[in-house]
Design a protein around this motif. Structure first.
Motif, PDB file in Angstrom:
ATOM      1  N   GLY A  71      -2.359   3.042  -1.056  1.00  0.00           N
ATOM      2  CA  GLY A  71      -3.023   2.749  -2.316  1.00  0.00           C
ATOM      3  C   GLY A  71      -2.870   3.872  -3.328  1.00  0.00           C
ATOM      4  O   GLY A  71      -2.384   4.955  -3.016  1.00  0.00           O
ATOM      5  N   PRO A  72      -3.319   3.626  -4.562  1.00  0.00           N
ATOM      6  CA  PRO A  72      -3.102   4.578  -5.654  1.00  0.00           C
ATOM      7  C   PRO A  72      -4.273   5.498  -5.970  1.00  0.00           C
ATOM      8  O   PRO A  72      -4.181   6.338  -6.854  1.00  0.00           O
ATOM      9  N   SER A  73      -5.385   5.353  -5.251  1.00  0.00           N
ATOM     10  CA  SER A  73      -6.622   5.987  -5.710  1.00  0.00           C
ATOM     11  C   SER A  73      -6.715   7.490  -5.478  1.00  0.00           C
ATOM     12  O   SER A  73      -7.650   8.133  -5.943  1.00  0.00           O
ATOM     13  N   ALA A  74      -5.751   8.076  -4.760  1.00  0.00           N
ATOM     14  CA  ALA A  74      -5.789   9.517  -4.521  1.00  0.00           C
ATOM     15  C   ALA A  74      -5.034  10.311  -5.590  1.00  0.00           C
ATOM     16  O   ALA A  74      -4.925  11.538  -5.492  1.00  0.00           O
ATOM     17  N   GLY A  75      -4.528   9.628  -6.619  1.00  0.00           N
ATOM     18  CA  GLY A  75      -3.696  10.298  -7.612  1.00  0.00           C
ATOM     19  C   GLY A  75      -4.331  11.522  -8.250  1.00  0.00           C
ATOM     20  O   GLY A  75      -3.700  12.575  -8.363  1.00  0.00           O
ATOM     21  N   MET A  76      -5.585  11.401  -8.674  1.00  0.00           N
ATOM     22  CA  MET A  76      -6.240  12.532  -9.323  1.00  0.00           C
ATOM     23  C   MET A  76      -6.391  13.722  -8.383  1.00  0.00           C
ATOM     24  O   MET A  76      -6.142  14.868  -8.768  1.00  0.00           O
ATOM     25  N   MET A  77      -6.789  13.477  -7.143  1.00  0.00           N
ATOM     26  CA  MET A  77      -7.013  14.588  -6.213  1.00  0.00           C
ATOM     27  C   MET A  77      -5.697  15.245  -5.807  1.00  0.00           C
ATOM     28  O   MET A  77      -5.646  16.462  -5.607  1.00  0.00           O
ATOM     29  N   TYR A  78      -4.618  14.462  -5.695  1.00  0.00           N
ATOM     30  CA  TYR A  78      -3.313  15.064  -5.451  1.00  0.00           C
ATOM     31  C   TYR A  78      -2.922  15.978  -6.618  1.00  0.00           C
ATOM     32  O   TYR A  78      -2.404  17.080  -6.412  1.00  0.00           O
ATOM     33  N   THR A  79      -3.169  15.519  -7.833  1.00  0.00           N
ATOM     34  CA  THR A  79      -2.817  16.310  -9.013  1.00  0.00           C
ATOM     35  C   THR A  79      -3.606  17.611  -9.032  1.00  0.00           C
ATOM     36  O   THR A  79      -3.046  18.696  -9.253  1.00  0.00           O
ATOM     37  N   ASN A 120       0.818  -1.207   0.000  1.00  0.00           N
ATOM     38  CA  ASN A 120       0.000   0.000   0.000  1.00  0.00           C
ATOM     39  C   ASN A 120       0.854   1.259   0.000  1.00  0.00           C
ATOM     40  O   ASN A 120       0.537   2.241  -0.671  1.00  0.00           O
ATOM     41  N   LYS A 121       1.942   1.225   0.765  1.00  0.00           N
ATOM     42  CA  LYS A 121       2.840   2.374   0.820  1.00  0.00           C
ATOM     43  C   LYS A 121       3.493   2.621  -0.530  1.00  0.00           C
ATOM     44  O   LYS A 121       3.621   3.769  -0.983  1.00  0.00           O
ATOM     45  N   ALA A 122       3.890   1.543  -1.191  1.00  0.00           N
ATOM     46  CA  ALA A 122       4.517   1.666  -2.512  1.00  0.00           C
ATOM     47  C   ALA A 122       3.532   2.218  -3.537  1.00  0.00           C
ATOM     48  O   ALA A 122       3.880   3.056  -4.374  1.00  0.00           O
ATOM     49  N   SER A 173       1.641   6.821  -6.698  1.00  0.00           N
ATOM     50  CA  SER A 173       0.529   7.724  -6.990  1.00  0.00           C
ATOM     51  C   SER A 173       0.951   9.183  -6.829  1.00  0.00           C
ATOM     52  O   SER A 173       0.623  10.040  -7.652  1.00  0.00           O
ATOM     53  N   GLN A 174       1.702   9.462  -5.780  1.00  0.00           N
ATOM     54  CA  GLN A 174       2.154  10.832  -5.524  1.00  0.00           C
ATOM     55  C   GLN A 174       3.143  11.302  -6.585  1.00  0.00           C
ATOM     56  O   GLN A 174       3.093  12.454  -7.028  1.00  0.00           O
ATOM     57  N   LYS A 175       4.032  10.412  -7.015  1.00  0.00           N
ATOM     58  CA  LYS A 175       4.999  10.784  -8.054  1.00  0.00           C
ATOM     59  C   LYS A 175       4.293  11.076  -9.374  1.00  0.00           C
ATOM     60  O   LYS A 175       4.618  12.034 -10.078  1.00  0.00           O
ATOM     61  N   ALA A 176       3.299  10.249  -9.718  1.00  0.00           N
ATOM     62  CA  ALA A 176       2.526  10.475 -10.939  1.00  0.00           C
ATOM     63  C   ALA A 176       1.756  11.780 -10.846  1.00  0.00           C
ATOM     64  O   ALA A 176       1.658  12.535 -11.820  1.00  0.00           O
ATOM     65  N   ILE A 186     -10.968   2.769  -9.719  1.00  0.00           N
ATOM     66  CA  ILE A 186     -10.574   2.417  -8.352  1.00  0.00           C
ATOM     67  C   ILE A 186     -11.624   1.481  -7.755  1.00  0.00           C
ATOM     68  O   ILE A 186     -12.687   1.268  -8.334  1.00  0.00           O
ATOM     69  N   GLY A 187     -11.348   0.947  -6.586  1.00  0.00           N
ATOM     70  CA  GLY A 187     -12.302   0.095  -5.900  1.00  0.00           C
ATOM     71  C   GLY A 187     -13.066   0.852  -4.832  1.00  0.00           C
ATOM     72  O   GLY A 187     -12.647   1.909  -4.367  1.00  0.00           O
ATOM     73  N   GLY A 188     -14.218   0.289  -4.440  1.00  0.00           N
ATOM     74  CA  GLY A 188     -14.979   0.843  -3.321  1.00  0.00           C
ATOM     75  C   GLY A 188     -15.621   2.187  -3.577  1.00  0.00           C
ATOM     76  O   GLY A 188     -15.847   2.956  -2.633  1.00  0.00           O
ATOM     77  N   ILE A 189     -15.963   2.493  -4.826  1.00  0.00           N
ATOM     78  CA  ILE A 189     -16.450   3.849  -5.111  1.00  0.00           C
ATOM     79  C   ILE A 189     -17.790   4.142  -4.442  1.00  0.00           C
ATOM     80  O   ILE A 189     -18.059   5.282  -4.048  1.00  0.00           O
ATOM     81  N   ARG A 190     -18.649   3.135  -4.286  1.00  0.00           N
ATOM     82  CA  ARG A 190     -19.941   3.375  -3.623  1.00  0.00           C
ATOM     83  C   ARG A 190     -19.724   3.861  -2.191  1.00  0.00           C
ATOM     84  O   ARG A 190     -20.361   4.819  -1.736  1.00  0.00           O
ATOM     85  N   LEU A 191     -18.797   3.229  -1.490  1.00  0.00           N
ATOM     86  CA  LEU A 191     -18.506   3.617  -0.110  1.00  0.00           C
ATOM     87  C   LEU A 191     -17.802   4.965  -0.062  1.00  0.00           C
ATOM     88  O   LEU A 191     -18.014   5.760   0.867  1.00  0.00           O
TER      89      LEU A 191
END
Length: 245
Positions: free
Chosen positions: A134-142, A94-96, A101-104, A175-180
């Motif tokens: 996890g990688p799912s925050a990539g768009m919001m970080y950008t 998850n850390k990796a 995600s942050q680098k992208a 990404i996963g878990g979008i409903r939640l």
């Protein structure tokens, strides 16, 4: 049997973080080397809490009770983690993924700003969120990096949430878990939600009352949608529909 360890994972809406503000005692996004701009609104990254993963066992009773909750998903453990994976391996993975995600996000933010004539070569951009992987925050970080380096008040003072991976071509991925995650966004004050177009089949029919969902495919889409929402033009943006085979 009800109190025995369950082979299922229980997912529930997790915490959100405003990428334009602080998490704990640190800014979620730290930008040095030049002028930054404050946005009066909030851009929320969203998460999912998972129980039943390595190190966090649940009982069959907990899994059974969660089957009947609209605020939880119950999934076989092997769907979430490989068989035999340890807590240490899970956390490292998850850390990796978060680091990637942050680098992208940084790379795509710089590329996008360059198209706007903004030189970011002297800026140092770092991102920090405790206990989120996890990688799912990539768009919001950008979006957060772009927002902080442009003078426009993109959000218009609104609370806007979103999710999606970010790749080297600037595409927003599923990404996963979008409903939640939509439930968590609404709980924490969001009225708008940016969702990957590739997740639309999971979005339709599950949008909580009070939340408006906009589909995006690229960081350019996401930024244009953010600006439109801030200007009160969100109703003109594309919404999710179920794809037909």
């Amino acid at each position: 049997m009800l109190v025995m360890p369950s082979p299922y994972v229980i997912e529930t809406p997790g915490p959100t973080r405003n990428v334009l503000a602080e998490s704990g005692k640190q800014s979620v996004m730290s930008i040095t080397g030049g002028k930054t701009y404050r946005d009066k609104g909030s851009l929320l990254l969203v998460t999912v809490n998972a129980q039943g993963i390595p190190g966090y066992p649940v009982t069959n009773l907990q899994a059974l009770a969660s089957w009947f909750s609209r605020h939880a998903d119950v999934l076989p453990r092997e769907v979430i983690v490989p068989t035999g994976q340890t807590l240490d391996q899970y956390q490292k993975e998850n850390k990796a993924e978060m680091s990637g995600s942050q680098k992208a996000a940084e790379s795509q933010a710089r590329a996008f700003l360059k198209t706007k004539g903004i030189d970011t070569s002297k800026y140092s951009i770092s991102m920090h969120v405790d206990n989120i992987g996890g990688p799912s925050a990539g768009m919001m970080y950008t979006l957060g990096a772009i927002d902080l380096l442009t003078p426009q008040n993109e959000s218009g003072g609104k609370t806007i949430a979103g999710t999606g991976t970010m790749d080297a071509a600037g595409k927003v991925g599923a990404i996963g878990g979008i409903r939640l995650k939509m439930l968590g966004a609404l709980r924490d004050g969001a009225t708008w939600f940016l969702a990957p177009a590739s997740n639309c089949d999971e979005v339709v029919g599950h949008i909580p009352t009070g939340l408006h969902v906009v589909k995006v495919s690229t960081i350019s889409d996401a930024y244009s949608s953010l600006v439109a929402i801030g200007q009160g033009k969100g109703d003109t943006l594309p919404q999710c529909t179920v794809s037909r085979q």
